[in-house]
Design a protein around this motif. Sequence first.
Motif, PDB file in Angstrom:
ATOM      1  N   ASP A  60       0.860  -1.172   0.000  1.00 24.95           N
ATOM      2  CA  ASP A  60       0.000   0.000   0.000  1.00 24.95           C
ATOM      3  C   ASP A  60       0.898   1.224   0.000  1.00 24.95           C
ATOM      4  O   ASP A  60       2.037   1.182   0.483  1.00 24.95           O
ATOM      5  CB  ASP A  60      -0.911   0.006   1.228  1.00 24.95           C
ATOM      6  N   PHE A  61       0.383   2.341  -0.507  1.00 20.50           N
ATOM      7  CA  PHE A  61       1.219   3.535  -0.618  1.00 20.50           C
ATOM      8  C   PHE A  61       1.749   3.967   0.742  1.00 20.50           C
ATOM      9  O   PHE A  61       2.866   4.467   0.855  1.00 20.50           O
ATOM     10  CB  PHE A  61       0.421   4.670  -1.272  1.00 20.50           C
ATOM     11  N   THR A  72      -1.829  -0.728  -6.393  1.00 20.87           N
ATOM     12  CA  THR A  72      -1.255  -1.062  -5.088  1.00 20.87           C
ATOM     13  C   THR A  72      -2.043  -2.158  -4.380  1.00 20.87           C
ATOM     14  O   THR A  72      -3.224  -2.364  -4.629  1.00 20.87           O
ATOM     15  CB  THR A  72      -1.243   0.176  -4.176  1.00 20.87           C
ATOM     16  N   GLY A  73      -1.353  -2.823  -3.469  1.00 20.12           N
ATOM     17  CA  GLY A  73      -2.012  -3.778  -2.581  1.00 20.12           C
ATOM     18  C   GLY A  73      -1.662  -5.217  -2.883  1.00 20.12           C
ATOM     19  O   GLY A  73      -1.466  -5.613  -4.027  1.00 20.12           O
ATOM     20  N   ARG A  74      -1.596  -6.017  -1.832  1.00 18.22           N
ATOM     21  CA  ARG A  74      -1.312  -7.437  -1.981  1.00 18.22           C
ATOM     22  C   ARG A  74      -2.445  -8.148  -2.697  1.00 18.22           C
ATOM     23  O   ARG A  74      -3.609  -7.737  -2.605  1.00 18.22           O
ATOM     24  CB  ARG A  74      -1.064  -8.066  -0.608  1.00 18.22           C
ATOM     25  N   TYR A  75      -2.102  -9.229  -3.384  1.00 25.13           N
ATOM     26  CA  TYR A  75      -3.128 -10.064  -3.990  1.00 25.13           C
ATOM     27  C   TYR A  75      -3.804 -10.894  -2.904  1.00 25.13           C
ATOM     28  O   TYR A  75      -3.138 -11.555  -2.097  1.00 25.13           O
ATOM     29  CB  TYR A  75      -2.506 -10.988  -5.034  1.00 25.13           C
ATOM     30  N   ALA A  87     -10.081  -7.424  -4.949  1.00 27.72           N
ATOM     31  CA  ALA A  87     -10.909  -6.249  -4.712  1.00 27.72           C
ATOM     32  C   ALA A  87     -10.233  -5.178  -3.866  1.00 27.72           C
ATOM     33  O   ALA A  87     -10.622  -4.008  -3.907  1.00 27.72           O
ATOM     34  CB  ALA A  87     -12.224  -6.677  -4.063  1.00 27.72           C
ATOM     35  N   ASN A  88      -9.236  -5.556  -3.091  1.00 30.49           N
ATOM     36  CA  ASN A  88      -8.553  -4.581  -2.232  1.00 30.49           C
ATOM     37  C   ASN A  88      -7.574  -3.694  -2.985  1.00 30.49           C
ATOM     38  O   ASN A  88      -7.157  -2.649  -2.483  1.00 30.49           O
ATOM     39  CB  ASN A  88      -7.788  -5.310  -1.129  1.00 30.49           C
ATOM     40  N   GLN A  89      -7.194  -4.093  -4.193  1.00 30.10           N
ATOM     41  CA  GLN A  89      -6.172  -3.363  -4.920  1.00 30.10           C
ATOM     42  C   GLN A  89      -6.736  -2.061  -5.494  1.00 30.10           C
ATOM     43  O   GLN A  89      -7.839  -2.034  -6.039  1.00 30.10           O
ATOM     44  CB  GLN A  89      -5.589  -4.232  -6.031  1.00 30.10           C
ATOM     45  N   GLU A  90      -5.957  -1.006  -5.369  1.00 34.92           N
ATOM     46  CA  GLU A  90      -6.366   0.306  -5.854  1.00 34.92           C
ATOM     47  C   GLU A  90      -5.558   0.704  -7.079  1.00 34.92           C
ATOM     48  O   GLU A  90      -4.374   0.376  -7.189  1.00 34.92           O
ATOM     49  CB  GLU A  90      -6.163   1.376  -4.778  1.00 34.92           C
ATOM     50  N   MET A  91      -6.210   1.435  -7.999  1.00 38.91           N
ATOM     51  CA  MET A  91      -5.515   1.994  -9.155  1.00 38.91           C
ATOM     52  C   MET A  91      -5.468   3.507  -8.959  1.00 38.91           C
ATOM     53  O   MET A  91      -6.492   4.185  -9.021  1.00 38.91           O
ATOM     54  CB  MET A  91      -6.218   1.623 -10.462  1.00 38.91           C
ATOM     55  N   LEU A  92      -4.262   4.021  -8.695  1.00 43.02           N
ATOM     56  CA  LEU A  92      -4.070   5.434  -8.389  1.00 43.02           C
ATOM     57  C   LEU A  92      -3.573   6.154  -9.635  1.00 43.02           C
ATOM     58  O   LEU A  92      -2.535   5.785 -10.208  1.00 43.02           O
ATOM     59  CB  LEU A  92      -3.060   5.594  -7.255  1.00 43.02           C
TER      60      LEU A  92
END
Length: 217
Positions: free
Chosen positions: A108-109, A128-131, A145-150
Motif C-alpha cells: 500500500d502507498f 497497489t495492494g497485496r493479492y 478487490a482490495n487493490q487500488e488503481m491510483l
Amino acid sequence: MSETLRLARAHFPVTALGYGRRLGLWVQGCPLACPGCIAKDTWDPAGGVEVDAGDLLDDVRRAVAAGADGLTVSGGEPLLQAAALGSLLRGVRELSESFDVLLYTGFDFTELDRAQRATAELVDVLITGRYVATAPTKRIWRGSANQEMLLRTPLAQERYTEFLEYEPEAPPIQIETSADGRAWWVGVPNHPNTKRELDRTLAALGYTVESVSWRRR
C-alpha cells in the motif's frame, strides 16, 4: 546509467496490462508471497537475470519508436529495487510526453519508505495492494478487490479514468506462441482457477507452457 535491475522477463508488445500497446518488464524477487500468486517464479531474489538500466532504457526507446503507448512494470515486487528502477524511470520520463508508466506493487502507498516513494512519484499509474485470492474482483487489471488503481498524472487521468471501475465480461489475457511449440500468457485473471485452466488448455493444444518470456533483442 550504472544501476542494474534483476528481471524475470520482458516482452513487447503487451496488450493486457494497461492502455494500448506496451513494453512489459517483470522484476525478480518478492518477499510478500501472496497465497495464490500466479507469478511464483518471480519470488526468488536470486532468480532471473541482471540487466543494466541503460540497456533497458534502450529497449524503451525501441518500443517508443515502434509506437508503444507505455511501460508496465510488474513482478515480483518492483519497489524492492527502487533505486535502480528509479534510475530507469527518470530516463523514461525524458523520452516522450505521451508514454505512460504503470507500476504494480504489493505494498500500500502508506507502507513505502522514502526511496520507494521517490520512485513511485515517477509513475503515472500505480496499482497497489497485496493479492488476496479470497477477494476476487472483475475490475480490469486488478487481481483482487482490495487493490487500488491510483492515477497520479494528467496523462493517467486522461487515459485511465474510464477504467477505474470498468468490469469487462472477461479479463484481457494475451497468449503468445512460438514456432517451436512454446507458449506463455500475460494478464491478470479474475479467478484463482484461471491460470490452471489456461495452462491446461495450452498444454492440450500441444504447447510447452512457459512462465518466462524473457527475450533480449
